[in-house]
Scaffold this active site. Structure first.
Site, PDB file in Angstrom:
ATOM      1  N   GLY A  17     -76.107  21.100   6.109  1.00  0.00           N
ATOM      2  CA  GLY A  17     -75.856  21.063   7.547  1.00  0.00           C
ATOM      3  C   GLY A  17     -74.406  20.693   7.826  1.00  0.00           C
TER       4      GLY A  17
ATOM      5  N   ILE B  22     -71.005  24.614   3.314  1.00  0.00           N
ATOM      6  CA  ILE B  22     -71.034  23.393   4.104  1.00  0.00           C
ATOM      7  C   ILE B  22     -70.983  23.797   5.570  1.00  0.00           C
ATOM      8  CG2 ILE B  22     -69.897  21.177   4.554  1.00  0.00           C
ATOM      9  CD1 ILE B  22     -70.664  21.543   1.591  1.00  0.00           C
ATOM     10  N   CYS B  23     -71.840  23.207   6.371  1.00  0.00           N
ATOM     11  CA  CYS B  23     -71.795  23.394   7.815  1.00  0.00           C
ATOM     12  C   CYS B  23     -71.956  24.887   8.156  1.00  0.00           C
ATOM     13  CB  CYS B  23     -70.501  22.790   8.349  1.00  0.00           C
ATOM     14  SG  CYS B  23     -70.360  22.619  10.121  1.00  0.00           S
ATOM     15  N   THR B  24     -71.051  25.427   8.932  1.00  0.00           N
ATOM     16  CA  THR B  24     -71.144  26.828   9.341  1.00  0.00           C
ATOM     17  C   THR B  24     -70.535  27.788   8.317  1.00  0.00           C
ATOM     18  OG1 THR B  24     -69.134  26.556  10.642  1.00  0.00           O
ATOM     19  CG2 THR B  24     -71.240  26.298  11.812  1.00  0.00           C
TER      20      THR B  24
END
Length: 183
Positions: A136, A85-87
């Site tokens: 993202g 998830i995300c970074t």
């Protein structure tokens, strides 16, 4: 993703167990002064079918934590899916799981990600490449969780969770082009 998967487990009685895991099995200080208590330490964790690797500011330190990276690698050997998830993508990459794969990350981290010659950037909310999936930013983690449910239990189960979660995003963009430059 935790909330989405919890709806699936608790309301639809999905045959899954969910664990929040930390290196020592203790408390974890998160962004915005949120403190979470882990269920298990890395050492206590059984082989998982699905590992979700979160991102956030903490990944800047954790990307150099060899114990954490070893945990991801160990779980990846037999996991059905590794999801970021995300970074969290940066941790999955550092663990060596994104070589020649497509992935995505939080939009503000894309310039950093472009420095990786061994990955293919795809600017979508969810990117699936084999058993390594990425999403993202925060809200696209909801999409990733629903995609996982659809893969594991079928589209009908994912649709039921989506309805229970009341998640029907509309394509409304409130940000302007110049706002991106300001952030």
């Amino acid at each position: 993703p935790w909330e989405v998967l919890s709806f699936w487990k608790d309301i639809l009685k999905a045959p899954v167990e969910m664990y929040l895991i930390s290196e020592q099995g203790s408390y974890v200080q998160c962004a915005d002064n949120i403190i979470l208590k882990a269920h298990l330490s890395f050492e206590e964790t059984p082989q998982l079918d699905y590992l979700i690797v979160p991102g956030g500011k903490g990944r800047l330190v954790q990307v150099n934590n060899e114990t954490y990276l070893s945990f991801i690698k160990k779980q990846a050997k037999n996991a059905k899916y590794i999801l970021s998830i995300c970074t969290g993508m940066f941790l999955v990459h550092k663990a060596g799981l994104l070589n020649q794969k497509s992935t995505t990350t939080y939009w503000r981290a894309i310039p950093e990600m472009k420095s990786f010659a061994d990955v293919q950037l795809v600017e979508n909310r969810v990117v699936k490449d084999g058993n390594v999936w990425s999403s993202g930013g925060i809200s696209s983690g909801i999409d990733l969780a629903l995609e996982l449910i659809a893969e594991v239990a079928g589209k009908e189960a994912a649709g039921q969770v989506q309805l229970l979660f009341e998640y029907f995003p509309q394509k409304k963009i409130f940000a302007s082009e110049n706002m991106v430059d300001q952030l």
